[in-house]
Motif scaffolding. Structure first.
Motif, PDB file in Angstrom:
ATOM      1  N   VAL A   1       0.818  -1.168   0.160  1.00  0.00           N
ATOM      2  CA  VAL A   1       0.146  -0.008   0.090  1.00  0.00           C
ATOM      3  C   VAL A   1       1.103   1.350  -0.106  1.00  0.00           C
ATOM      4  O   VAL A   1       0.508   2.472  -0.720  1.00  0.00           O
ATOM      5  CB  VAL A   1      -1.009   0.083   1.275  1.00  0.00           C
ATOM      6  N   ARG A   2       2.035   1.362   0.815  1.00  0.00           N
ATOM      7  CA  ARG A   2       3.018   2.615   0.801  1.00  0.00           C
ATOM      8  C   ARG A   2       3.473   2.860  -0.465  1.00  0.00           C
ATOM      9  O   ARG A   2       3.688   3.890  -1.199  1.00  0.00           O
ATOM     10  CB  ARG A   2       3.834   2.094   1.801  1.00  0.00           C
ATOM     11  N   ILE A   3       3.922   1.522  -0.929  1.00  0.00           N
ATOM     12  CA  ILE A   3       4.461   1.717  -2.224  1.00  0.00           C
ATOM     13  C   ILE A   3       3.712   2.087  -3.273  1.00  0.00           C
ATOM     14  O   ILE A   3       3.876   2.956  -4.404  1.00  0.00           O
ATOM     15  CB  ILE A   3       5.141   0.317  -2.722  1.00  0.00           C
ATOM     16  N   ALA A   4       2.351   1.625  -3.553  1.00  0.00           N
ATOM     17  CA  ALA A   4       1.499   1.965  -4.307  1.00  0.00           C
ATOM     18  C   ALA A   4       1.046   3.586  -4.283  1.00  0.00           C
ATOM     19  O   ALA A   4       1.156   4.257  -5.096  1.00  0.00           O
ATOM     20  CB  ALA A   4       0.281   1.047  -4.268  1.00  0.00           C
ATOM     21  N   TRP A   5       0.841   3.842  -3.065  1.00  0.00           N
ATOM     22  CA  TRP A   5       0.535   5.279  -2.705  1.00  0.00           C
ATOM     23  C   TRP A   5       1.656   6.381  -3.170  1.00  0.00           C
ATOM     24  O   TRP A   5       1.441   7.168  -3.785  1.00  0.00           O
ATOM     25  CB  TRP A   5       0.450   5.290  -1.030  1.00  0.00           C
ATOM     26  N   ARG A   6       2.800   5.847  -2.827  1.00  0.00           N
ATOM     27  CA  ARG A   6       3.870   6.856  -3.388  1.00  0.00           C
ATOM     28  C   ARG A   6       3.746   7.156  -4.887  1.00  0.00           C
ATOM     29  O   ARG A   6       4.037   8.070  -5.430  1.00  0.00           O
ATOM     30  CB  ARG A   6       5.186   6.397  -2.892  1.00  0.00           C
ATOM     31  N   ASP A   7       3.811   5.756  -5.671  1.00  0.00           N
ATOM     32  CA  ASP A   7       3.768   5.676  -7.096  1.00  0.00           C
ATOM     33  C   ASP A   7       2.614   6.256  -7.656  1.00  0.00           C
ATOM     34  O   ASP A   7       2.689   7.267  -8.525  1.00  0.00           O
ATOM     35  CB  ASP A   7       3.917   4.218  -7.542  1.00  0.00           C
ATOM     36  N   LEU A   8       1.399   6.300  -7.310  1.00  0.00           N
ATOM     37  CA  LEU A   8       0.188   6.718  -7.959  1.00  0.00           C
ATOM     38  C   LEU A   8       0.134   8.243  -7.617  1.00  0.00           C
ATOM     39  O   LEU A   8      -0.488   8.891  -8.464  1.00  0.00           O
ATOM     40  CB  LEU A   8      -0.898   6.020  -7.442  1.00  0.00           C
TER      41      LEU A   8
ATOM     42  N   HIS B   1       3.214  -1.609 -13.712  1.00  0.00           N
ATOM     43  CA  HIS B   1       2.952  -1.528 -12.444  1.00  0.00           C
ATOM     44  C   HIS B   1       1.396  -1.006 -12.218  1.00  0.00           C
ATOM     45  O   HIS B   1       0.779  -1.281 -11.291  1.00  0.00           O
ATOM     46  CB  HIS B   1       3.588  -0.617 -11.828  1.00  0.00           C
ATOM     47  N   ARG B   2       0.948  -0.169 -13.170  1.00  0.00           N
ATOM     48  CA  ARG B   2      -0.488   0.471 -13.045  1.00  0.00           C
ATOM     49  C   ARG B   2      -1.343  -0.608 -13.164  1.00  0.00           C
ATOM     50  O   ARG B   2      -2.378  -0.824 -12.358  1.00  0.00           O
ATOM     51  CB  ARG B   2      -0.396   1.558 -14.292  1.00  0.00           C
ATOM     52  N   LEU B   3      -1.116  -1.639 -14.016  1.00  0.00           N
ATOM     53  CA  LEU B   3      -2.245  -2.694 -14.268  1.00  0.00           C
ATOM     54  C   LEU B   3      -2.181  -3.354 -13.094  1.00  0.00           C
ATOM     55  O   LEU B   3      -3.249  -3.890 -12.581  1.00  0.00           O
ATOM     56  CB  LEU B   3      -1.588  -3.595 -15.470  1.00  0.00           C
ATOM     57  N   GLN B   4      -1.040  -3.643 -12.248  1.00  0.00           N
ATOM     58  CA  GLN B   4      -0.761  -4.662 -11.136  1.00  0.00           C
ATOM     59  C   GLN B   4      -1.340  -4.235 -10.005  1.00  0.00           C
ATOM     60  O   GLN B   4      -1.793  -4.802  -8.852  1.00  0.00           O
ATOM     61  CB  GLN B   4       0.460  -5.101 -11.051  1.00  0.00           C
ATOM     62  N   MET B   5      -1.152  -2.659  -9.879  1.00  0.00           N
ATOM     63  CA  MET B   5      -1.732  -2.038  -8.659  1.00  0.00           C
ATOM     64  C   MET B   5      -3.140  -1.989  -8.257  1.00  0.00           C
ATOM     65  O   MET B   5      -3.568  -1.553  -7.355  1.00  0.00           O
ATOM     66  CB  MET B   5      -1.075  -0.568  -8.626  1.00  0.00           C
ATOM     67  N   TRP B   6      -3.818  -2.189  -9.267  1.00  0.00           N
ATOM     68  CA  TRP B   6      -5.366  -2.237  -9.521  1.00  0.00           C
ATOM     69  C   TRP B   6      -5.614  -3.065  -8.161  1.00  0.00           C
ATOM     70  O   TRP B   6      -6.675  -2.727  -7.273  1.00  0.00           O
ATOM     71  CB  TRP B   6      -5.951  -2.386 -10.662  1.00  0.00           C
ATOM     72  N   ARG B   7      -5.548  -4.506  -8.488  1.00  0.00           N
ATOM     73  CA  ARG B   7      -5.990  -5.433  -7.493  1.00  0.00           C
ATOM     74  C   ARG B   7      -4.820  -6.202  -7.044  1.00  0.00           C
ATOM     75  O   ARG B   7      -5.219  -7.505  -6.551  1.00  0.00           O
ATOM     76  CB  ARG B   7      -6.849  -6.432  -8.072  1.00  0.00           C
ATOM     77  N   ASP B   8      -3.525  -6.013  -7.172  1.00  0.00           N
ATOM     78  CA  ASP B   8      -2.609  -6.912  -6.890  1.00  0.00           C
ATOM     79  C   ASP B   8      -2.470  -8.225  -7.486  1.00  0.00           C
ATOM     80  O   ASP B   8      -2.389  -9.291  -7.020  1.00  0.00           O
ATOM     81  CB  ASP B   8      -2.447  -6.922  -5.282  1.00  0.00           C
ATOM     82  N   GLN B   9      -2.975  -7.930  -8.763  1.00  0.00           N
ATOM     83  CA  GLN B   9      -2.895  -9.310  -9.575  1.00  0.00           C
ATOM     84  C   GLN B   9      -1.662  -9.265 -10.545  1.00  0.00           C
ATOM     85  O   GLN B   9      -1.297  -8.264 -10.871  1.00  0.00           O
ATOM     86  CB  GLN B   9      -4.259  -9.213 -10.461  1.00  0.00           C
TER      87      GLN B   9
END
Length: 505
Positions: free
Chosen positions: A131-138, A413-421
């Motif tokens: 969540v931290r990594i996704a937050w910073r990236d997005l 990364h954008r594709l995978q950050m949606w649902r961690d898939q």
């Protein structure tokens, strides 16, 4: 009390108006989803916790991240206190050093006493960090280099610290492994693929090879067992700890198929058996795989000595064009297979995808690495710059390959950050396309696709000019099968997964 209620009601009304204004910044097709997220999140908070989020600017950030990541939205809704703890910690505003990551993982594991606790703590920790990594990236607070590094360091710390804990909690039963002359025997875990290169993607497998120093038996436990059996038990437990899906999720999917003899081989081998295998049976596709090999757990110094012994197998002293020809032929066969199975929209394996950029660099590494030590780097972009410096690639080609690589990895990364898939397939649903295009900085899907196609065409052009040559593909069937697995799954995606992979969202 009535006065306090009146003030609270006024605040609610004021915030509701502010929320409406913030939601209006998003397409109508997404506003209800975001409002539902907010309603569920706010209902899960205590009154004192609401004070931490009742700030228009913070809510604006929340909505931006929720728009692009259901993973983060679910975390906020299901674990609001944990999310607010992350916010208060300040960790959203910084990256970590390797030493800090090791401490972040090891500290909560220090008191773990059994498998169940270990699995639970790891899953909670991993989710917080994702969540931290996704937050910073997005939010644009981090770049692609930081994301790749942080994801890799997280995986490395989880693997290394879990191994230590598993050995500790099993020590009363089995003791510790020793040689016949009383020397303590070390374990070594090799990270392959993107983990070895510290270029792990957001929802990646980790490719691991398990080894141990020498035969012998364990001592000082309730029972003594053979070292091979001991390490087999330890590494089976490590794999299960990381890979098993529980109610709290998983830590990392583990793939061990790159080990000697693949799936038919032993899960763990001694150093002597390891060296003998590559001396007697090692093939070109395995040389390709070991370019990125790195010690990620166990005794680092011991593992580096093992890799040093393997170096003559990977990098030949002479200019080795035979490996180039062998792997080039296999790649031609795989390209035909990708086209036949309709994976052209796969941004990793399809034409002009991530794998073709990596292939260019690694082919030159096999050829030049025996004479030039700087070609033994595990990351792809430094290798491409070396090829420009040494006159093997033109500046324009290197610039386009590096910028293409960064664009494709960001898209991944954008594709995978949606649902961690674990997906590399472009979405087909309009709303999902809109999210991807927007988070990639484009006004609409058509503009994004136009840029993506332009990049992939350039990558494919350079790949064909540099790697593919006239003439039909020729390869020994068994060799092709192994290399196909490597091409498809060196960082975890097997062929069947790709064929069955759902379009994102």
């Amino acid at each position: 009390m009535p006065r306090l209620q009146s003030q609270t009601q006024k605040m609610d009304q004021l915030f509701a108006h502010s929320l409406d204004s913030l939601l209006a910044e998003y397409p109508e097709s997404h506003q209800q989803r975001l409002r539902t997220y907010w309603d569920r999140f706010s209902q899960s908070l205590q009154e004192t916790e609401m004070l931490l989020v009742w700030q228009a600017e913070f809510v604006r950030l929340l909505l931006r991240v929720w728009y692009a990541s259901e993973l983060v939205a679910d975390y906020c809704i299901q674990q609001p206190s944990a999310f607010l703890g992350l916010k208060i910690s300040g960790d959203m505003h910084r990256t970590y050093t390797p030493e800090e990551y090791a401490q972040i993982v090891s500290a909560p594991l220090a008191k773990v006493e059994n498998d169940t606790e270990l699995m639970s703590v790891l899953r909670q920790l991993r989710l917080r960090e994702m969540v931290r990594i996704a937050w910073r990236d997005l939010l644009g607070w981090s770049d692609i280099d930081e994301n790749l590094r942080d994801l890799s360091l997280l995986a490395e710390a989880c693997i290394a610290e879990s191994l230590l804990v598993i050995q500790r909690i099993n020590e009363p039963k089995w003791g510790r492994p020793f040689t016949d002359d009383g020397q303590l025997v070390n374990a070594v875990v090799l990270g392959m693929g993107k983990l070895g290169a510290r270029e792990l993607n957001f929802s990646s497998d980790v490719d691991l090879i398990y080894t141990f120093e020498a035969p012998g038996e364990t001592r000082d436990g309730e029972m003594s067992i053979d070292n091979h059996l001991y390490f087999e038990k330890i590494f089976k437990q490590l794999t299960s700890t990381l890979d098993t899906m529980t109610e709290e999720g998983f830590v990392f999917r583990v793939d061990t198929r790159l080990r000697p003899f693949g799936e038919s081989g032993a899960l763990v081998v001694s150093f002597a058996a390891f060296e003998d295998y590559y001396e007697s049976y090692g093939r070109d596709w395995e040389r390709y795989a070991f370019i990125k090999a790195r010690v990620v757990a166990g005794c680092v110094q011991t593992g580096e000595r093992l890799l040093m012994k393997l170096r003559p197998f990977v990098y030949r002293r002479y200019l080795d064009y035979s490996a180039f020809e062998s792997l080039r032929q296999m790649k031609q066969l795989i390209s035909s297979e990708v086209t036949r199975k309709g994976m052209q929209d796969n941004i990793k394996l399809g034409a002009g995808g991530i794998r073709e950029i990596e292939f260019i660099g690694q082919m030159f590494q096999l050829i030049r690495g025996g004479r030039a030590w700087e070609y033994r780097c595990q990351q792809i972009r430094p290798i491409l710059r070396l090829l420009q410096r040494d006159g093997y690639l033109h500046e324009e080609a290197v610039t386009e390959l590096i910028s293409g690589y960064e664009f494709l990895r960001k898209t991944e990364h954008r594709l995978q950050m949606w649902r961690d898939q674990q997906t590399h397939q472009l979405p087909v649903q309009p709303q999902a396309q809109e999210i991807l295009a927007t988070t990639m900085g484009f006004g609409d899907w058509e503009k994004f696709i136009s840029e993506l196609q332009s990049i992939r065409q350039k990558v494919q052009h350079h790949f064909e000019n540099i790697v593919l040559m006239p003439g039909g593909p020729r390869a020994v069937p068994s060799e092709q099968s192994q290399f196909t697995h490597l091409w498809n799954s060196i960082d975890g995606v097997d062929n069947q997964t790709l064929i069955n992979e759902d379009s994102v969202r």
